[in-house]
Motif scaffolding. Structure first.
Motif, PDB file in Angstrom:
ATOM      1  N   ASN B 160      44.017   1.839  48.074  1.00  0.00           N
ATOM      2  CA  ASN B 160      43.391   3.112  47.735  1.00  0.00           C
ATOM      3  C   ASN B 160      41.894   2.890  47.586  1.00  0.00           C
ATOM      4  O   ASN B 160      41.406   2.455  46.544  1.00  0.00           O
ATOM      5  CB  ASN B 160      43.986   3.651  46.431  1.00  0.00           C
ATOM      6  CG  ASN B 160      43.387   4.995  46.052  1.00  0.00           C
ATOM      7  OD1 ASN B 160      42.263   5.336  46.453  1.00  0.00           O
ATOM      8  ND2 ASN B 160      44.128   5.769  45.280  1.00  0.00           N
ATOM      9  N   ASP B 161      41.188   3.191  48.650  1.00  0.00           N
ATOM     10  CA  ASP B 161      39.758   2.848  48.685  1.00  0.00           C
ATOM     11  C   ASP B 161      38.933   3.600  47.642  1.00  0.00           C
ATOM     12  O   ASP B 161      37.992   3.049  47.065  1.00  0.00           O
ATOM     13  CB  ASP B 161      39.180   3.131  50.081  1.00  0.00           C
ATOM     14  CG  ASP B 161      39.531   2.027  51.059  1.00  0.00           C
ATOM     15  OD1 ASP B 161      40.467   2.213  51.856  1.00  0.00           O
ATOM     16  OD2 ASP B 161      38.878   0.966  51.010  1.00  0.00           O
ATOM     17  N   GLU B 162      39.279   4.844  47.429  1.00  0.00           N
ATOM     18  CA  GLU B 162      38.506   5.621  46.472  1.00  0.00           C
ATOM     19  C   GLU B 162      38.629   5.008  45.085  1.00  0.00           C
ATOM     20  O   GLU B 162      37.643   4.770  44.392  1.00  0.00           O
ATOM     21  CB  GLU B 162      38.999   7.079  46.473  1.00  0.00           C
ATOM     22  CG  GLU B 162      38.005   8.098  45.914  1.00  0.00           C
ATOM     23  CD  GLU B 162      38.112   8.255  44.401  1.00  0.00           C
ATOM     24  OE1 GLU B 162      37.189   8.846  43.809  1.00  0.00           O
ATOM     25  OE2 GLU B 162      39.108   7.794  43.788  1.00  0.00           O
ATOM     26  N   GLN B 163      39.847   4.708  44.701  1.00  0.00           N
ATOM     27  CA  GLN B 163      40.081   4.145  43.371  1.00  0.00           C
ATOM     28  C   GLN B 163      39.493   2.740  43.243  1.00  0.00           C
ATOM     29  O   GLN B 163      38.909   2.395  42.213  1.00  0.00           O
ATOM     30  CB  GLN B 163      41.593   4.115  43.073  1.00  0.00           C
ATOM     31  CG  GLN B 163      41.936   3.689  41.657  1.00  0.00           C
ATOM     32  CD  GLN B 163      41.342   4.626  40.609  1.00  0.00           C
ATOM     33  OE1 GLN B 163      41.434   5.859  40.750  1.00  0.00           O
ATOM     34  NE2 GLN B 163      40.700   4.076  39.582  1.00  0.00           N
ATOM     35  N   ARG B 319      53.226   6.702  53.349  1.00  0.00           N
ATOM     36  CA  ARG B 319      51.927   6.058  53.118  1.00  0.00           C
ATOM     37  C   ARG B 319      52.023   5.112  51.934  1.00  0.00           C
ATOM     38  O   ARG B 319      52.188   5.549  50.797  1.00  0.00           O
ATOM     39  CB  ARG B 319      50.846   7.112  52.872  1.00  0.00           C
ATOM     40  CG  ARG B 319      50.632   8.049  54.069  1.00  0.00           C
ATOM     41  CD  ARG B 319      49.506   9.043  53.855  1.00  0.00           C
ATOM     42  NE  ARG B 319      49.392   9.935  55.004  1.00  0.00           N
ATOM     43  CZ  ARG B 319      50.110  11.035  55.180  1.00  0.00           C
ATOM     44  NH1 ARG B 319      51.006  11.400  54.265  1.00  0.00           N
ATOM     45  NH2 ARG B 319      49.962  11.774  56.270  1.00  0.00           N
ATOM     46  N   TYR B 321      50.348   2.497  49.406  1.00  0.00           N
ATOM     47  CA  TYR B 321      49.052   2.038  48.901  1.00  0.00           C
ATOM     48  C   TYR B 321      49.270   0.808  48.035  1.00  0.00           C
ATOM     49  O   TYR B 321      49.946   0.885  47.014  1.00  0.00           O
ATOM     50  CB  TYR B 321      48.358   3.165  48.129  1.00  0.00           C
ATOM     51  CG  TYR B 321      47.986   4.297  49.069  1.00  0.00           C
ATOM     52  CD1 TYR B 321      46.871   4.206  49.888  1.00  0.00           C
ATOM     53  CD2 TYR B 321      48.804   5.428  49.192  1.00  0.00           C
ATOM     54  CE1 TYR B 321      46.559   5.211  50.789  1.00  0.00           C
ATOM     55  CE2 TYR B 321      48.498   6.443  50.099  1.00  0.00           C
ATOM     56  CZ  TYR B 321      47.375   6.315  50.889  1.00  0.00           C
ATOM     57  OH  TYR B 321      47.070   7.298  51.796  1.00  0.00           O
TER      58      TYR B 321
END
Lengths: 340, 340
Positions: B160-163, B319, B321
């Motif tokens: 999870n790139d945002e997190q 998906r 993550y």
DNA sequence: CTGAAAGCGCTTACAG
DNA sequence: CTGAAAGCGCTTACAG
């Protein structure tokens, strides 16, 4: 689901022979017929089955690649070159990681053979007798990349490690260094470590310097940590060292890291030269001076050579040695001769 | 040259059906006959032709892998994980370097389809509409690794790139930093750069800090040189910066290199945190603090997922993550809060 | 328990 | 210029 040649033939109201012909010898088919078939192909999204073709042609346009450790930059850069050449010659690469495990390597080779690869690229590692026996048994065209065999007549592409090592050492000498140590690969590695050690020793002798292996050389694996520990030991037994030749960039960075921790500055206190010219040698502080071998090119040439071997059943030059070069960056310092 | 099933049958004086049976259902063959056949197989070095079998089973046990740049450590580490999983599930990997070139990627995919791969791993890059159209047309099971698609229902494995980005930024904040810049990928990259930027900005806002993208963020490609130049520009427009989040380890090393040249010490003067936890992040001076994503595991899981998709024609979780983590090393300094 | 036959999806002499 | 047939190396019902 996927359409086959029969579907196309039916759709175009011709025989499958005709469909096959428009794909393989289009000018032997009347334009009108050809267009009909082409349309059918397009409408049905037809794609020929390469297995069926491979069965007939006895050619798959697939090459096997055996690599000890893909995540090692050394191999991934060579692999990149191989892939480029494969693409240029219309091959695909089937990749097997061998983990430096003999059993795994031999098993992989067997399944590659079953899958009817046209040829094989074998990287690093020496050619053990049982490997050679298997090669013979399997009858697959083989090219060695970044390794070679003096015992067997196998085509290969690599650098001249002894000479490259000699040049690296001489470079240090010409920069005024007289106390030079070496961090070397395992002495059991006849292909790479041994010639590099010999090149190192030869340079020392040629320049009338002490060439005491016990004192000057530390052995270990190629990883960063190994370089770190080797540097530690080397410094202990040879404290007045002014330069080290680390036969591998990762080792060199490990050595630099150790020196840094001990408060020794590179190259002010101690110079370091690496080997390989991996991309990471440009990213360190200081940037690493190293002897560069053209990994991408080695991979590229190996596949070209393999293609030649496959097509003509021989090879113009059995053992190809590509040029290395000293890549000067910031980790080696020029010393005054007086200070020697 | 290589023997086939007929040769074996002749040698053992049985029918080819029987030979086939000892390979596929040995207990349906009388022990005596079986041994005769086994001996013939051994004596002739017989190996079944996987093309013929593939034609019948409609299964090749080969997987395609599309990768933008194999020599990039990011991909080679993922590839390593893929290969391990492939090996565990008895697949081979056919590797294609796409060079981030749409045409090349689509051509490669077509030949992979012709070679009847059982499935495909697609890495990074966004899924453009024409890609998706091709996927549909080709009808190949696909899993995305280190990328995903929100528009299309494609199975994927990534972090999870945002997190992760939020956490990296918050880590800097918790270490007392209030002037934080970011070096980010191209803003047109919706898959990776965009979420990382958003995570960065969100962390700033949550902590009531200025979140002025114009001032705080520099954009550029992922390479060392890009990080170097980005750091240059960032420092110019934001001279009192105390920390930078470089969304990529290579960028981070480039940034450190620039800072070093300008006489700024990391982490004493400026802290740097990277992203990826590539092996090279342990080799720098100072060793890089970074947010680690499990690249090997992503590759491994992607292939496992693909295998599941191939066998059961669905996937338990569309998906996936995987967890990231902050890997604390030496490039981030704890600042006193008074100094803020 | 074993063999002859049909078939997987193609290509290529051979006729016509 | 086009089609029917044989064959690449296998597997698997179907008989026996």
């Amino acid at each position: 689901m996927s359409s086959n040649i029969k579907d196309v033939a039916r759709h175009a109201a011709v025989s499958i022979s005709t469909v096959s012909r428009v794909m393989n010898m289009p000018d032997k088919v009347a334009k009108e017929t050809r267009d009909k078939v082409l349309n059918a192909i397009r409408e049905l999204n037809y794609m020929p089955n390469a297995l069926a073709r491979g069965l007939i042609f006895k050619r798959t346009k697939s090459l096997g690649v055996l690599i000890p450790d893909i995540s090692n930059m050394f191999y991934s850069e060579m692999l990149h070159g191989m892939e480029a050449a494969a693409h240029d010659q219309n091959y695909n690469l089937i990749l097997c990681n061998t983990d430096n495990n003999k059993t795994r390597m031999m098993e992989s080779l067997s399944v590659l053979k079953e899958k009817q690869i046209d040829g094989l690229i074998f990287t690093s590692e020496p050619i053990y007798p049982d490997y050679h026996e298997l090669f013979l048994k399997l009858q697959i065209p083989i090219v060695l990349a970044a390794t070679h065999s003096l015992e067997y007549d196998l085509p290969s592409v690599k650098v001249n490690d002894e000479q490259a090592s000699y040049d690296a050492t001489e470079y240090l000498i010409k920069n005024g260094h007289r106390q030079i140590g070496m961090i070397c690969g395992s002495i059991t590695d006849q292909v790479t470590a041994m010639p590099r050690l010999q090149g190192f020793l030869r340079a020392l002798k040629v320049h009338q310097m002490e060439a005491d292996m016990e004192k000057l050389v530390e052995f270990g694996s190629y990883k960063f940590e190994d370089g770190y520990h080797a540097m530690h030991k080397l410094l202990e037994k040879y404290p007045d060292i002014t330069a080290v030749f680390a036969a591998g960039d990762e080792r060199a960075l490990g050595a630099i890291s150790y020196l840094h921790e001990k408060g020794k500055s590179v190259p002010e206190d101690i110079s370091v030269i690496g080997f390989d010219n991996l991309r990471l040698s440009q990213m360190s502080i200081p940037k690493l001076t190293t002897v560069g071998q053209p990994l991408y090119e080695i991979g590229y040439l190996a596949v070209e050579k393999l293609d030649h071997l496959i097509q003509k059943e021989h090879v113009p030059e059995l053992r190809t040695y590509v040029d290395h070069q000293i890549v000067e960056r910031q980790s080696v310092k020029m010393r005054n001769h007086e200070s020697v």
